[in-house]
Write a protein that holds these residues in place. Structure first.
Motif, PDB file in Angstrom:
ATOM      1  N   GLY A 111     -61.222-103.922  50.693  1.00 29.20           N
ATOM      2  CA  GLY A 111     -60.489-105.183  50.806  1.00 29.20           C
ATOM      3  C   GLY A 111     -59.048-105.015  50.348  1.00 29.20           C
ATOM      4  N   SER A 112     -58.261-106.112  50.433  1.00 26.87           N
ATOM      5  CA  SER A 112     -56.846-105.919  50.097  1.00 26.87           C
ATOM      6  C   SER A 112     -56.467-106.602  48.789  1.00 26.87           C
ATOM      7  CB  SER A 112     -55.969-106.410  51.245  1.00 26.87           C
ATOM      8  OG  SER A 112     -56.183-107.789  51.447  1.00 26.87           O
ATOM      9  N   LEU A 113     -55.400-106.087  48.205  1.00 31.56           N
ATOM     10  CA  LEU A 113     -54.911-106.524  46.896  1.00 31.56           C
ATOM     11  C   LEU A 113     -53.395-106.524  46.934  1.00 31.56           C
ATOM     12  CD1 LEU A 113     -56.791-104.393  44.192  1.00 31.56           C
ATOM     13  CD2 LEU A 113     -56.882-106.872  44.485  1.00 31.56           C
ATOM     14  N   SER A 114     -52.780-107.313  46.088  1.00 31.91           N
ATOM     15  CA  SER A 114     -51.331-107.194  45.968  1.00 31.91           C
ATOM     16  C   SER A 114     -51.020-105.877  45.266  1.00 31.91           C
ATOM     17  CB  SER A 114     -50.771-108.361  45.160  1.00 31.91           C
ATOM     18  OG  SER A 114     -51.038-108.149  43.787  1.00 31.91           O
ATOM     19  N   VAL A 115     -49.834-105.374  45.506  1.00 33.27           N
ATOM     20  CA  VAL A 115     -49.468-104.085  44.917  1.00 33.27           C
ATOM     21  C   VAL A 115     -49.559-104.146  43.396  1.00 33.27           C
ATOM     22  CG1 VAL A 115     -47.675-102.330  44.775  1.00 33.27           C
ATOM     23  CG2 VAL A 115     -47.966-103.606  46.884  1.00 33.27           C
ATOM     24  N   THR A 116     -49.103-105.228  42.818  1.00 29.44           N
ATOM     25  CA  THR A 116     -49.142-105.359  41.360  1.00 29.44           C
ATOM     26  C   THR A 116     -50.566-105.375  40.827  1.00 29.44           C
ATOM     27  OG1 THR A 116     -47.994-107.364  42.046  1.00 29.44           O
ATOM     28  CG2 THR A 116     -47.302-106.357  39.976  1.00 29.44           C
ATOM     29  N   ASP A 117     -51.448-106.079  41.525  1.00 29.93           N
ATOM     30  CA  ASP A 117     -52.837-106.114  41.080  1.00 29.93           C
ATOM     31  C   ASP A 117     -53.480-104.741  41.191  1.00 29.93           C
ATOM     32  OD1 ASP A 117     -52.645-108.727  40.498  1.00 29.93           O
ATOM     33  OD2 ASP A 117     -53.729-109.473  42.269  1.00 29.93           O
ATOM     34  N   PHE A 118     -53.179-104.065  42.292  1.00 29.23           N
ATOM     35  CA  PHE A 118     -53.748-102.737  42.452  1.00 29.23           C
ATOM     36  C   PHE A 118     -53.298-101.833  41.308  1.00 29.23           C
ATOM     37  CE2 PHE A 118     -53.275 -98.314  43.705  1.00 29.23           C
ATOM     38  CZ  PHE A 118     -54.596 -98.012  43.995  1.00 29.23           C
ATOM     39  N   ALA A 119     -52.000-101.856  41.012  1.00 31.45           N
ATOM     40  CA  ALA A 119     -51.459-101.001  39.960  1.00 31.45           C
ATOM     41  C   ALA A 119     -52.104-101.324  38.618  1.00 31.45           C
ATOM     42  CB  ALA A 119     -49.950-101.141  39.880  1.00 31.45           C
TER      43      ALA A 119
END
Length: 643
Positions: free
Chosen positions: A623-631
């Motif tokens: 699934g997808s995540l915002s870049v900040t959340d992923f980091a």
RNA sequence: GCCGAGAUAGCUCAGGGGUAGAGCGCGUCCUUGGUAAGGACGAGGUCAUGGGUUCAAUUCCCAUUCUUGGCUCCA
């Protein structure tokens, strides 16, 4: 007579009862599976009568000693098959080994090829089906000699020469009789599957001056299924071979020009190594170690003082000479002498002990050319070395702290199955070691006590100590159940004497410190090799040389992909952007093959929403995540792993 | 170090007394794509090194180097 069982219960049996009969009295199932019996401290045939009060442990396939008996009996079965197929062959020795067994055979003038193994396997299975009993009989030395003289087997005669009359036994199964101490399984019918693995040359009694015999390695199991699993494990081990993965994942290489046994670390391998170093540096800083740096060579006098010159001078790389003065320097084969000199750089007080000097020190040792193997056996390697100089009363405590550090390392790297091997000196052969009895005994006691206080699972080996002191080595089991020696801790009362190390005690007198050598990884090279094979190249996230791959769906999203990557890079997340002119399926496949833990797929949707579509190695779309959340998630995972 | 096997393109490997092939990778072009291999074309090799046999050796023989399976060794 009274027989004590492993659970502590005592049962009464008539004299002459066998282990097998005892098993029968307990349960039919046990009786069907019993391979041998441990009577007192000796392993006996299950069919051998017991005549006095003793304790007994019935051994099955689940016991190491049961397996060893099974394989040893299999070696006899191999010999029987060989004798049937190649009349007149002579036999050396045929022991069980860690996995299986071998038999050393002299085929005389006959050429023996590996393609004949299958035929022998068939013969072994045929003989096994006959369920021939292994029968034991005592024999006089004279009769035994006569038997082998008639047979013309000079190897067995040579073995007999060294045996004491009255203590000689023969074992016979089917048409084959062998000189053997035993024990053996009841009959050949237990052996249900056979695989002869390879053929190698081996000198009679391991001496190259003797005749070379043909050594046939094999393995057997009580169930066909277990053999299949074993062969699958061997296949898997081949796939995980660190030499293969090291090349595929571009971790390290060797060059003929640089020299054999001298690894060259490629950028990705270096990344991995440096992460390991960084991890340990941090742990050591917390544990009160002081990093030091010493040169790669040392003056000959240094090694004369340490005693290594006398012991290894002739067998090591030869000295480097200065052109004018003719002074001799050696490549350092270990770091301890240098560290001793650092200890001596100033007077020490009991108040500052323990002094813990740590160095990732690269050392060079001349290994015989035939012994080099990938990264596990090399001529130049880096130890995660440290030397602890402490007061005698601190030894045990320091030892315990080191054990804690080693366990911390194993834990972070996913090695959860380990045993500690305590290596003591060989009491029969004391001249092999330097130093007095008293010091040795003190050191050995400290190790044994520390290990038992930490509740380590231990095995003790006599004669395996280093020449300067006893040691404790950590043997880990990897994901395939193979054992590797990694970390080591060694107590040393000798070097402090040789270097005349001192500290001033509270009594204002000079005292001699004790030294502890220790290396949780052992060597970075070997450790990385074991780690590669343990995790099949799928490194823990925090170690992975490439943690993420940013994969744009098409060129149109290259800018966004670069932007995402830069954002992550700034947060110490490593990886790359795949901007090749390829379809997304291809980029994913390549990243999977490269064993990149996270793939971040970016296209139109992600660009618009400032997100990444996360795909996990081996697991697929997350699934997808915002870049900040992923980091943030990513960094949290890494921190958890590093403890 | 000793015994056996091996060395051919960046990688994995096939071949064979008349100077070499495949797949992958690499480069160029076409293609602009949604979760494990898009297409076309092309560049790449003193066949490990040094000797020998032969009209001719990458191929056969010997030696060397390195790799590999064992043996021995391992501070």
């Amino acid at each position: 007579m009274k027989i004590t069982l492993p659970d502590g219960s005592v049962r009464e049996y008539p004299k002459g009862t066998t282990g097998f009969q005892i098993a029968q009295s307990i349960s039919e199932g046990l009786a069907r599976n019993v391979l041998a019996a441990k009577v007192g401290n000796e392993v006996w045939d299950a069919t051998r009568p017991i005549n006095q009060d003793t304790s007994i442990q019935l051994l099955t396939w689940n016991d190491t000693e049961g397996k060893a008996t099974f394989w040893h009996s299999s070696a006899h079965l191999l010999a029987e098959a060989l004798e049937a197929l190649y009349p007149g062959v002579k036999f050396g020795i045929g022991p069980s080994i860690e996995s299986g067994f071998y038999y050393d055979v002299d085929f005389g003038d006959r050429e023996f090829g590996a393609e004949e193994l299958e035929k022998i396997e068939q013969k072994m299975l045929e003989l096994a089906r006959q369920k021939n009993e292994y029968s034991r009989r005592e024999i006089s030395k004279k009769d035994a000699l006569q038997y082998f003289e008639e047979k013309g087997d000079e190897y067995k005669i040579e073995l007999l020469q060294d045996l004491e009359d009255g203590n000689i036994t023969f074992y016979e199964q089917g048409a084959f009789t062998d000189l053997c101490r035993g024990p053996h399984i009841p009959h050949t019918g237990f052996i249900k599957s056979v695989k002869l693995l390879n053929v190698a040359g081996a000198y009679w009694r391991g001496n190259e001056k003797n005749k070379q015999l043909t050594r046939i390695y094999g393995i057997t199991f009580p169930k066909q299924k277990e053999l299949t699993e074993y062969l699958e494990m061997l296949e898997e081990a081949k796939k995980r071979d660190h030499r293969k993965l090291g090349k595929e994942l571009e971790l390290f290489t060797f060059s003929e020009k640089v020299g054999m046994g001298l690894p060259l670390w490629l950028p990705k391998g270096t990344m991995l190594r440096e992460r390991l170093e960084q991890f340990l540096r941090k742990a050591q800083a917390k544990a009160g170690y002081d990093p030091v740096v010493t040169p790669h060579i040392g003056h000959k006098n240094l090694y004369i003082t340490s005693g290594h010159y006398e012991k290894y001078g002739a067998d090591s790389f030869q000295p480097i000479k200065t052109p004018n003065e003719g002074e001799e320097f050696f490549l350092k084969p270990m770091n301890c002498p240098h560290h001793c000199e650092i200890y001596k750089a100033k007077p020490r007080s009991y108040k500052e002990l323990p002094v813990r000097l740590a160095e990732f020190g690269t050392v060079y040792r001349y290994e015989q050319s035939g012994e080099l193997h990938g990264l596990t056996r090399v001529r130049g390697f880096t130890q995660d070395d440290a030397h602890i100089f402490c007061r005698p009363d601190q030894v045990k405590e320091e030892f315990i702290k080191v054990i804690d550090l080693v366990l911390h390392v194993f834990n972070a790297l996913g090695f959860d199955d380990y045993t500690a091997q305590i290596s003591l000196r060989d009491p029969e052969n004391k001249q092999k070691y330097i130093g007095g009895d008293e010091a040795w005994e003190r050191a050995e006691t400290a190790i044994i006590e520390a290990a038992s206080e930490k509740g380590l699972r231990t095995v003790t080996e006599l004669g395996e100590a280093a020449f300067y002191g006893p040691k404790l080595d950590f043997m880990v089991k990897d994901a395939l159940g193979r054992k590797w020696q990694l970390g080591t801790i060694q107590v040393d009362y000798q070097l402090p004497n040789r270097f005349e190390l001192e500290y001033t005690g509270s009594d204002n007198q000079k005292h001699r410190p004790v030294m502890i050598h220790r290396a949780p990884f052992g060597s970075l090279e070997r450790f990385v090799a074991v780690l590669i094979e343990h995790c099949a190249g799928n490194f823990p996230l925090w170690l992975s040389p490439e943690q993420i791959a940013v994969l744009p769906i098409s060129e149109k999203y290259a800018d966004y992909a670069n932007q995402v990557y830069q954002q992550l890079q700034q947060q110490d997340i490593r990886g790359f952007v795949d901007n090749r002119d390829e379809k997304i399926g291809r980029k994913i496949r390549d990243a999977e093959v490269r064993k990149v833990p996270y793939m971040l797929i970016v296209g139109e949707k992600e660009q618009e929403e400032g997100k990444v579509s996360v795909r996990k190695h081996g697991e697929g779309d997350q699934g997808s995540l915002s870049v900040t959340d992923f980091a943030a998630d990513f960094k949290q995972k890494v921190e958890e792993m590093m403890g």
